[in-house]
Design a protein around this motif. Structure first.
Motif, PDB file in Angstrom:
ATOM      1  N   ALA A 145       1.561  21.125 -10.454  1.00  0.00           N
ATOM      2  CA  ALA A 145       2.810  20.386 -10.673  1.00  0.00           C
ATOM      3  C   ALA A 145       2.893  19.808 -12.079  1.00  0.00           C
ATOM      4  O   ALA A 145       3.990  19.536 -12.583  1.00  0.00           O
ATOM      5  CB  ALA A 145       2.949  19.278  -9.627  1.00  0.00           C
ATOM      6  N   ASP A 146       1.747  19.606 -12.721  1.00  0.00           N
ATOM      7  CA  ASP A 146       1.733  19.060 -14.083  1.00  0.00           C
ATOM      8  C   ASP A 146       2.293  20.053 -15.104  1.00  0.00           C
ATOM      9  O   ASP A 146       2.593  19.676 -16.247  1.00  0.00           O
ATOM     10  CB  ASP A 146       0.309  18.672 -14.483  1.00  0.00           C
ATOM     11  CG  ASP A 146      -0.667  19.827 -14.309  1.00  0.00           C
ATOM     12  OD1 ASP A 146      -0.930  20.544 -15.293  1.00  0.00           O
ATOM     13  OD2 ASP A 146      -1.142  20.040 -13.178  1.00  0.00           O
ATOM     14  N   LYS A 147       2.461  21.313 -14.689  1.00  0.00           N
ATOM     15  CA  LYS A 147       2.989  22.333 -15.598  1.00  0.00           C
ATOM     16  C   LYS A 147       4.497  22.200 -15.808  1.00  0.00           C
ATOM     17  O   LYS A 147       5.051  22.821 -16.719  1.00  0.00           O
ATOM     18  CB  LYS A 147       2.687  23.737 -15.040  1.00  0.00           C
ATOM     19  CG  LYS A 147       1.208  24.043 -14.868  1.00  0.00           C
ATOM     20  CD  LYS A 147       0.500  24.218 -16.181  1.00  0.00           C
ATOM     21  CE  LYS A 147      -0.934  24.694 -15.985  1.00  0.00           C
ATOM     22  NZ  LYS A 147      -1.661  24.823 -17.263  1.00  0.00           N
ATOM     23  N   LEU A 148       5.148  21.418 -14.943  1.00  0.00           N
ATOM     24  CA  LEU A 148       6.600  21.260 -15.037  1.00  0.00           C
ATOM     25  C   LEU A 148       6.969  19.823 -15.391  1.00  0.00           C
ATOM     26  O   LEU A 148       6.275  18.887 -15.004  1.00  0.00           O
ATOM     27  CB  LEU A 148       7.268  21.628 -13.705  1.00  0.00           C
ATOM     28  CG  LEU A 148       7.105  23.065 -13.210  1.00  0.00           C
ATOM     29  CD1 LEU A 148       7.836  23.239 -11.889  1.00  0.00           C
ATOM     30  CD2 LEU A 148       7.612  24.066 -14.235  1.00  0.00           C
ATOM     31  N   LYS A 149       8.086  19.660 -16.078  1.00  0.00           N
ATOM     32  CA  LYS A 149       8.605  18.330 -16.358  1.00  0.00           C
ATOM     33  C   LYS A 149       9.175  17.742 -15.076  1.00  0.00           C
ATOM     34  O   LYS A 149       9.478  18.462 -14.127  1.00  0.00           O
ATOM     35  CB  LYS A 149       9.668  18.396 -17.449  1.00  0.00           C
ATOM     36  CG  LYS A 149       9.096  18.783 -18.814  1.00  0.00           C
ATOM     37  CD  LYS A 149      10.171  18.778 -19.884  1.00  0.00           C
ATOM     38  CE  LYS A 149       9.575  19.133 -21.247  1.00  0.00           C
ATOM     39  NZ  LYS A 149      10.619  19.146 -22.316  1.00  0.00           N
ATOM     40  N   SER A 150       9.328  16.440 -15.056  1.00  0.00           N
ATOM     41  CA  SER A 150       9.709  15.723 -13.838  1.00  0.00           C
ATOM     42  C   SER A 150      10.951  16.294 -13.160  1.00  0.00           C
ATOM     43  O   SER A 150      10.975  16.518 -11.953  1.00  0.00           O
ATOM     44  CB  SER A 150       9.927  14.239 -14.155  1.00  0.00           C
ATOM     45  OG  SER A 150      10.349  13.546 -13.011  1.00  0.00           O
ATOM     46  N   GLY A 151      11.993  16.537 -13.941  1.00  0.00           N
ATOM     47  CA  GLY A 151      13.244  17.038 -13.361  1.00  0.00           C
ATOM     48  C   GLY A 151      13.081  18.384 -12.699  1.00  0.00           C
ATOM     49  O   GLY A 151      13.555  18.596 -11.576  1.00  0.00           O
ATOM     50  N   LYS A 152      12.407  19.305 -13.373  1.00  0.00           N
ATOM     51  CA  LYS A 152      12.192  20.639 -12.818  1.00  0.00           C
ATOM     52  C   LYS A 152      11.262  20.585 -11.610  1.00  0.00           C
ATOM     53  O   LYS A 152      11.443  21.334 -10.637  1.00  0.00           O
ATOM     54  CB  LYS A 152      11.593  21.549 -13.896  1.00  0.00           C
ATOM     55  CG  LYS A 152      11.386  22.991 -13.451  1.00  0.00           C
ATOM     56  CD  LYS A 152      12.701  23.674 -13.112  1.00  0.00           C
ATOM     57  CE  LYS A 152      12.488  25.143 -12.793  1.00  0.00           C
ATOM     58  NZ  LYS A 152      13.740  25.821 -12.380  1.00  0.00           N
ATOM     59  N   ARG A 153      10.284  19.692 -11.667  1.00  0.00           N
ATOM     60  CA  ARG A 153       9.354  19.533 -10.545  1.00  0.00           C
ATOM     61  C   ARG A 153      10.103  19.080  -9.289  1.00  0.00           C
ATOM     62  O   ARG A 153       9.886  19.618  -8.199  1.00  0.00           O
ATOM     63  CB  ARG A 153       8.273  18.524 -10.926  1.00  0.00           C
ATOM     64  CG  ARG A 153       7.154  18.402  -9.918  1.00  0.00           C
ATOM     65  CD  ARG A 153       5.960  17.685 -10.519  1.00  0.00           C
ATOM     66  NE  ARG A 153       6.264  16.318 -10.923  1.00  0.00           N
ATOM     67  CZ  ARG A 153       6.145  15.842 -12.158  1.00  0.00           C
ATOM     68  NH1 ARG A 153       5.733  16.635 -13.141  1.00  0.00           N
ATOM     69  NH2 ARG A 153       6.420  14.587 -12.437  1.00  0.00           N
ATOM     70  N   LYS A 154      10.988  18.115  -9.431  1.00  0.00           N
ATOM     71  CA  LYS A 154      11.773  17.631  -8.291  1.00  0.00           C
ATOM     72  C   LYS A 154      12.691  18.721  -7.765  1.00  0.00           C
ATOM     73  O   LYS A 154      12.892  18.866  -6.554  1.00  0.00           O
ATOM     74  CB  LYS A 154      12.577  16.400  -8.703  1.00  0.00           C
ATOM     75  CG  LYS A 154      11.724  15.161  -8.956  1.00  0.00           C
ATOM     76  CD  LYS A 154      12.573  13.991  -9.430  1.00  0.00           C
ATOM     77  CE  LYS A 154      11.703  12.767  -9.712  1.00  0.00           C
ATOM     78  NZ  LYS A 154      12.506  11.637 -10.258  1.00  0.00           N
ATOM     79  N   GLU A 155      13.257  19.507  -8.677  1.00  0.00           N
ATOM     80  CA  GLU A 155      14.144  20.601  -8.275  1.00  0.00           C
ATOM     81  C   GLU A 155      13.396  21.631  -7.451  1.00  0.00           C
ATOM     82  O   GLU A 155      13.881  22.088  -6.406  1.00  0.00           O
ATOM     83  CB  GLU A 155      14.724  21.250  -9.542  1.00  0.00           C
ATOM     84  CG  GLU A 155      15.670  22.394  -9.279  1.00  0.00           C
ATOM     85  CD  GLU A 155      16.145  23.036 -10.574  1.00  0.00           C
ATOM     86  OE1 GLU A 155      16.286  24.281 -10.600  1.00  0.00           O
ATOM     87  OE2 GLU A 155      16.369  22.298 -11.558  1.00  0.00           O
ATOM     88  N   GLN A 156      12.193  21.990  -7.899  1.00  0.00           N
ATOM     89  CA  GLN A 156      11.377  22.958  -7.160  1.00  0.00           C
ATOM     90  C   GLN A 156      10.981  22.427  -5.789  1.00  0.00           C
ATOM     91  O   GLN A 156      10.953  23.167  -4.802  1.00  0.00           O
ATOM     92  CB  GLN A 156      10.118  23.306  -7.962  1.00  0.00           C
ATOM     93  CG  GLN A 156      10.364  24.197  -9.174  1.00  0.00           C
ATOM     94  CD  GLN A 156      10.769  25.602  -8.781  1.00  0.00           C
ATOM     95  OE1 GLN A 156      11.971  25.897  -8.648  1.00  0.00           O
ATOM     96  NE2 GLN A 156       9.799  26.478  -8.593  1.00  0.00           N
ATOM     97  N   LEU A 157      10.668  21.129  -5.722  1.00  0.00           N
ATOM     98  CA  LEU A 157      10.289  20.512  -4.450  1.00  0.00           C
ATOM     99  C   LEU A 157      11.440  20.557  -3.455  1.00  0.00           C
ATOM    100  O   LEU A 157      11.257  20.919  -2.283  1.00  0.00           O
ATOM    101  CB  LEU A 157       9.838  19.071  -4.677  1.00  0.00           C
ATOM    102  CG  LEU A 157       9.471  18.254  -3.432  1.00  0.00           C
ATOM    103  CD1 LEU A 157       8.329  18.910  -2.666  1.00  0.00           C
ATOM    104  CD2 LEU A 157       9.114  16.819  -3.808  1.00  0.00           C
ATOM    105  N   LEU A 158      12.635  20.222  -3.914  1.00  0.00           N
ATOM    106  CA  LEU A 158      13.811  20.247  -3.030  1.00  0.00           C
ATOM    107  C   LEU A 158      14.098  21.662  -2.546  1.00  0.00           C
ATOM    108  O   LEU A 158      14.406  21.882  -1.370  1.00  0.00           O
ATOM    109  CB  LEU A 158      15.023  19.675  -3.760  1.00  0.00           C
ATOM    110  CG  LEU A 158      15.013  18.160  -3.991  1.00  0.00           C
ATOM    111  CD1 LEU A 158      16.200  17.744  -4.866  1.00  0.00           C
ATOM    112  CD2 LEU A 158      15.064  17.406  -2.652  1.00  0.00           C
TER     113      LEU A 158
END
Length: 206
Positions: A145-158
């Motif tokens: 998850a550290d490979k993505l910025k916060s916004g993209k990480r949340k988008e992938q999670l959703l």
């Protein structure tokens, strides 16, 4: 120390017929060969070399079992999906994997690890569906998850949480990073439930 730092190597087996007594409770970790499974297990257990990491994904084709205490185990299943593994080995392992998920009575939960940047490949979906069909709860752990910025990480999670609705089973999704330790508390909480660890259990604080 945490409860999971007590993990010690217990046994290795080429398939479920070579595993020891099918008693107690065990939780299995599975994922593609490059999903960061070994790193996640080492992070969870606070041990650098409990699960061996290899520069050649797919090399380890053994079921590795780690004991937390008598009748409580973590199981490291061989990575799957790596292109350089011979087809015959892939077929054999997929058959053994399905057999393990469907017939191992002590198995109480499955952690499926997927690179957050490339989740839900065909074999990942097959694995989750096998587990759901076997009545097992699943934790889909989005690693790196550290490979993505916060916004993209949340988008992938959703997106992942929407995707697992199609499996019609007990499937939970969390993000995880072995580097930053993000997601470790959530992972531990779910494992506690599956391993039937209660608040009154004797354990040292994390």
């Amino acid at each position: 120390m945490s409860y999971y730092s007590k993990a010690t190597f217990f046994t290795s087996a080429p398939d479920i017929s070579h595993l020891k007594d099918d008693t107690g409770i065990e939780v299995a970790f599975a994922g593609r060969s490059n999903a960061g499974k070994s790193s996640a297990l080492n992070t969870l257990t606070r041990q650098k070399n409990l699960a061996r990491t290899s520069k050649t994904p797919g090399r380890t084709q053994l079921i590795n079992v780690f004991e937390l205490e008598p009748d409580r185990r973590l199981v490291d299943l061989p990575g799957y999906g790596y292109a350089k593994v011979p087809l015959a080995m892939k077929v054999k392992w997929q058959r053994s994997l399905g057999e393990y998920l469907q017939k191992r009575k002590s198995l109480k939960g499955l952690v499926v690890l997927m690179d957050i940047r490339h989740p839900f490949k065909d074999l990942d979906q097959d694995l989750i569906q096998w587990a759901v069909d076997a009545g097992l709860p699943v934790l889909a752990l989005l690693t790196k998850a550290d490979k993505l910025k916060s916004g993209k990480r949340k988008e992938q999670l959703l997106m992942a949480r929407e995707a697992v609705l199609a499996f019609m089973g007990d499937v939970t999704v969390h993000t995880f990073s072995a580097l930053s330790r993000q997601g470790v508390p959530e992972l531990e909480s779910i494992l506690d439930t599956w391993l039937e660890r209660h608040k009154g259990d004797e354990s040292e604080p994390a």
